[in-house]
Design a protein around this motif. Sequence first.
Motif, PDB file in Angstrom:
ATOM      1  N   ALA A 156       0.833  -1.212   0.000  1.00  0.00           N
ATOM      2  CA  ALA A 156       0.000   0.000   0.000  1.00  0.00           C
ATOM      3  C   ALA A 156       0.868   1.263   0.000  1.00  0.00           C
ATOM      4  CB  ALA A 156      -0.939  -0.001   1.209  1.00  0.00           C
ATOM      5  N   SER A 157       2.013   1.223   0.692  1.00  0.00           N
ATOM      6  CA  SER A 157       2.933   2.380   0.698  1.00  0.00           C
ATOM      7  C   SER A 157       3.491   2.622  -0.694  1.00  0.00           C
ATOM      8  CB  SER A 157       4.084   2.146   1.684  1.00  0.00           C
ATOM      9  OG  SER A 157       3.598   1.982   2.991  1.00  0.00           O
ATOM     10  N   LYS A 158       3.796   1.531  -1.410  1.00  0.00           N
ATOM     11  CA  LYS A 158       4.291   1.660  -2.791  1.00  0.00           C
ATOM     12  C   LYS A 158       3.195   2.236  -3.699  1.00  0.00           C
ATOM     13  CE  LYS A 158       7.867  -1.934  -2.884  1.00  0.00           C
ATOM     14  NZ  LYS A 158       8.360  -3.117  -3.609  1.00  0.00           N
ATOM     15  N   ALA A 159       1.970   1.750  -3.510  1.00  0.00           N
ATOM     16  CA  ALA A 159       0.849   2.254  -4.323  1.00  0.00           C
ATOM     17  C   ALA A 159       0.603   3.732  -4.034  1.00  0.00           C
ATOM     18  CB  ALA A 159      -0.412   1.438  -4.044  1.00  0.00           C
ATOM     19  N   TYR A 160       0.760   4.124  -2.761  1.00  0.00           N
ATOM     20  CA  TYR A 160       0.578   5.537  -2.383  1.00  0.00           C
ATOM     21  C   TYR A 160       1.663   6.394  -3.046  1.00  0.00           C
ATOM     22  CZ  TYR A 160      -0.524   9.599   0.489  1.00  0.00           C
ATOM     23  OH  TYR A 160      -0.901  10.861   0.910  1.00  0.00           O
ATOM     24  N   ALA A 161       2.904   5.878  -3.072  1.00  0.00           N
ATOM     25  CA  ALA A 161       4.002   6.594  -3.738  1.00  0.00           C
ATOM     26  C   ALA A 161       3.687   6.762  -5.230  1.00  0.00           C
ATOM     27  CB  ALA A 161       5.311   5.839  -3.547  1.00  0.00           C
ATOM     28  N   PHE A 162       3.095   5.709  -5.832  1.00  0.00           N
ATOM     29  CA  PHE A 162       2.700   5.757  -7.251  1.00  0.00           C
ATOM     30  C   PHE A 162       1.675   6.875  -7.477  1.00  0.00           C
ATOM     31  CE2 PHE A 162       0.138   4.516 -10.919  1.00  0.00           C
ATOM     32  CZ  PHE A 162       1.084   4.076 -11.847  1.00  0.00           C
ATOM     33  N   LEU A 163       0.707   7.012  -6.547  1.00  0.00           N
ATOM     34  CA  LEU A 163      -0.302   8.080  -6.666  1.00  0.00           C
ATOM     35  C   LEU A 163       0.353   9.460  -6.594  1.00  0.00           C
ATOM     36  CD1 LEU A 163      -3.393   6.986  -4.496  1.00  0.00           C
ATOM     37  CD2 LEU A 163      -3.068   6.736  -6.945  1.00  0.00           C
ATOM     38  N   GLN A 164       1.470   9.538  -5.849  1.00  0.00           N
ATOM     39  CA  GLN A 164       2.209  10.816  -5.747  1.00  0.00           C
ATOM     40  C   GLN A 164       3.194  10.969  -6.916  1.00  0.00           C
ATOM     41  OE1 GLN A 164       0.889  12.513  -3.205  1.00  0.00           O
ATOM     42  NE2 GLN A 164      -0.162  10.599  -2.732  1.00  0.00           N
ATOM     43  N   GLN A 165       3.167  10.005  -7.852  1.00  0.00           N
ATOM     44  CA  GLN A 165       4.029  10.000  -9.051  1.00  0.00           C
ATOM     45  C   GLN A 165       5.520   9.991  -8.679  1.00  0.00           C
ATOM     46  OE1 GLN A 165       2.108  13.334 -11.312  1.00  0.00           O
ATOM     47  NE2 GLN A 165       1.432  11.690 -12.643  1.00  0.00           N
ATOM     48  N   ARG A 166       5.833   9.121  -7.712  1.00  0.00           N
ATOM     49  CA  ARG A 166       7.200   9.001  -7.199  1.00  0.00           C
ATOM     50  C   ARG A 166       7.672   7.560  -7.290  1.00  0.00           C
ATOM     51  NH1 ARG A 166       7.036   8.976  -2.222  1.00  0.00           N
ATOM     52  NH2 ARG A 166       5.556  10.633  -1.785  1.00  0.00           N
ATOM     53  N   GLY A 167       8.958   7.360  -7.593  1.00  0.00           N
ATOM     54  CA  GLY A 167       9.478   6.007  -7.785  1.00  0.00           C
ATOM     55  C   GLY A 167      10.105   5.394  -6.548  1.00  0.00           C
ATOM     56  N   TYR A 168       9.927   6.039  -5.412  1.00  0.00           N
ATOM     57  CA  TYR A 168      10.480   5.504  -4.159  1.00  0.00           C
ATOM     58  C   TYR A 168       9.523   5.820  -3.007  1.00  0.00           C
ATOM     59  CZ  TYR A 168      11.784  10.429  -3.828  1.00  0.00           C
ATOM     60  OH  TYR A 168      11.722  11.798  -3.822  1.00  0.00           O
ATOM     61  N   VAL A 169       9.633   5.030  -1.933  1.00  0.00           N
ATOM     62  CA  VAL A 169       8.726   5.181  -0.777  1.00  0.00           C
ATOM     63  C   VAL A 169       9.397   6.034   0.298  1.00  0.00           C
ATOM     64  CG1 VAL A 169       7.464   3.926   1.041  1.00  0.00           C
ATOM     65  CG2 VAL A 169       7.641   2.946  -1.258  1.00  0.00           C
ATOM     66  N   THR A 170       8.633   6.974   0.849  1.00  0.00           N
ATOM     67  CA  THR A 170       9.133   7.804   1.960  1.00  0.00           C
ATOM     68  C   THR A 170       8.423   7.381   3.253  1.00  0.00           C
ATOM     69  OG1 THR A 170       7.407   9.487   1.754  1.00  0.00           O
ATOM     70  CG2 THR A 170       9.356   9.768   0.364  1.00  0.00           C
ATOM     71  N   PRO A 171       8.976   7.747   4.424  1.00  0.00           N
ATOM     72  CA  PRO A 171       8.278   7.434   5.682  1.00  0.00           C
ATOM     73  C   PRO A 171       6.862   8.032   5.730  1.00  0.00           C
ATOM     74  CG  PRO A 171      10.522   8.110   6.135  1.00  0.00           C
ATOM     75  CD  PRO A 171      10.296   8.348   4.677  1.00  0.00           C
ATOM     76  N   GLN A 172       6.677   9.184   5.055  1.00  0.00           N
ATOM     77  CA  GLN A 172       5.362   9.827   5.047  1.00  0.00           C
ATOM     78  C   GLN A 172       4.313   8.968   4.338  1.00  0.00           C
ATOM     79  OE1 GLN A 172       4.481  12.519   6.898  1.00  0.00           O
ATOM     80  NE2 GLN A 172       2.430  11.930   6.241  1.00  0.00           N
TER      81      GLN A 172
END
Length: 331
Positions: A274-290
């Motif tokens: 889910a964190s990876k999918a959330y990063a995808f929604l933010q159009q980012r290729g890496y996961v942040t703590p946020q």
Amino acid sequence: MSYTGLTAINEKVKQESAFISVLRQQIEKVIIGQRYLIDRLLIGLLANGHVLVEGVPGLAKTLSVKTLAEAIQAKFQRIQFTPDLLPADLIGTLIYNPKDGTFTTKKGPIFANIILADEINRAPAKVQSALLEAMQERQVTIGEQTFKLEEPFLVMATQNPIEQEGTYPLPEAQVDRFMLKINLTYPSREEEQKILKEYAVTDKKIEVAAVIGPKDIKRARQVVNEIYMDEKIEKYILDIVFATRKPSDYNLKDLVDLIQYGASPRATIYLTVASKAYAFLQQRGYVTPQDVKSVGPDVLRHRIIVSFEAEAENKTSEDIIKRVFEEIEVP
């Protein structure tokens, strides 16, 4: 991962997630507010998980999921769960043909891409388990034949927090099969004023254009899998989950008597995806703590079972999750 590799995946995610803003635009033509619900449904789609929604009637739950289905060219089915519903009403049945003595298969409404299981706690355990089996196995058995369900396959189940008389609450083990559990609240005053201006008419139909198709969702899922997660973030996720099981190891002694059962390994898997999918929604290729903090409560709220002491003190799983996130060191 090397800097070049990270830049490449970042660029790939930017390209592949370009449809997200167009998709949101289409959905927001119909739905005012409810960004949180729409984003969680998209996370469910991208991470191949299901969503359980709790909220009072009239918060556009049905309209949101139906609009999403239209915007991604997916087959949508709404199933109203009632106490007299049978598993056959959901998955289908065999129909006997007396002319030639054969049976033909009549498929039920479960054979769609997006299912709205409305008021899932109104139906008996047999029906609930038939749905949950289909969710887990992605297949349905009718008679002696097994049928694969089409991908993408997303179940959004709703529960009404009021009118609990005559309901069949979902057992904890079954609730655990939902990737996310979200609690919907009322819209803000400004949003409700927009709703009033837009929808206080006797007949209104807004056309939603199909932005992408099921194939695009499958491709986006592959990209979600490639999103980079640093080892520090993995450790952060493990710390969060383990803190719900052994709070005393994480300087959370005040939670020891409040938690009956902590989150299962399924929580670790779902929190990661889910964190990876959330990063995808933010159009980012890496996961942040946020990203982890944003989806954490939705992944964990139905997986932490509170003790009698917690209930006596009016402490909920929400309070425990908040405390865990406050205490666990952010990488």
